[in-house]
Design an enzyme around this catalytic site. Structure first.
Site: not given
Length: 265
Positions: A173, A204, A208-209
């Protein structure tokens, strides 16, 4: 039947990341979300004020309770604070016939450590080898492999280093790089570059989760890994664009943005 997806992660009391973000994502994407809580955090928009790891036997009991009775079509992991938890969860996943999305969470959005340094070797040797897709951000790539990504050109080297630990696919990422939000998905033979415009929004928390849970949800619905990652990227891009202020710090992405955007979305 509605696919079942299991998240194995920590609880975020502020609701933006962790188990809470995972279950919201799963609901938004049309699957039945279930959870194994690995840790409880005292957390808000300003940071993590405390974290308490659950005993391995409690984590194992939750997992077996769900999988043995209900069954799962995909598993997603998040915060696994210790080597003991990492190794226990890796063993459970190895015994489960379902794709696994491994988000090797190392630090929070605010820079708070969520993984003990002593657990890194277990992540490398036990957890990554059971991953269908591993989804590290650039800080986690550096933490796990030592490779520091400073440009898109470095992302191939980072992916190769992650794949060297055994996951079938690596999703590197690149959200921390300047310019468009670009990610690299590869299994070592084919590459998929995923690009999205960068939104000027500081809220933000939970990105990721949310991405890892979205991938797991799409895999549970029968999509291939490239299809699942592309669909998840689209969902997360919309969630980031509509992230909202909460408290005095960094707010969460909007897991329900499609509901508010109208049925056509």
């Amino acid at each position: 039947m509605i696919p079942n997806v299991l998240t194995v992660a920590g609880s975020d009391s502020g609701g933006g990341a962790g188990i809470q973000a995972d279950l919201k994502t799963m609901l938004a994407l049309g699957v039945h979300g279930m959870s194994v809580v690995t840790a409880v955090t005292a957390q808000n928009s300003l940071g993590v004020q405390g974290a308490w790891e659950l005993p391995v036997e409690a984590v194992r009991a939750q997992y077996r309770s769900v999988v043995d009775d209900i069954g799962v079509q995909a598993v997603k992991t998040g915060m696994l604070a210790s080597a003991e938890l990492v190794e226990a969860v890796a063993q459970l996943i190895a015994e489960t016939d379902a794709p696994a999305v491994i988000d090797p969470v190392g630090v929070s959005k605010h820079g708070d450590a969520l993984l003990a340094a002593s657990a890194l070797d277990s992540v490398r040797t036990k957890l990554l080898p059971v991953a269908t897709v591993a989804t590290p951000n650039l800080d986690e790539v550096a933490q796990i492999t030592g490779v520091r990504v400073e440009s898109e050109a470095d992302m191939r080297r980072a992916a190769a280093a992650v794949l060297g630990y055994g996951p079938r696919w690596a999703l590197i990422k690149g959200g921390h790089l300047p310019g468009d939000a670009v990610d690299l998905l590869t299994d070592g033979s084919e590459e998929h570059w995923l690009r999205a415009p960068r939104h000027d929004n500081r809220h933000t928390h939970g990105t990721g989760c949310t991405l890892a849970s979205a991938i797991a949800s799409q895999l549970a619905k029968g999509q291939s890994v490239p299809e699942a990652v592309a669909a998840a990227k689209e969902y997360v891009t919309g969630a980031v664009a509509t992230g909202f202020a909460l408290g005095g710090g960094i707010g969460p992405v909007d897991h329900g943005w499609r509901f508010r955007a109208g049925p056509e979305r």
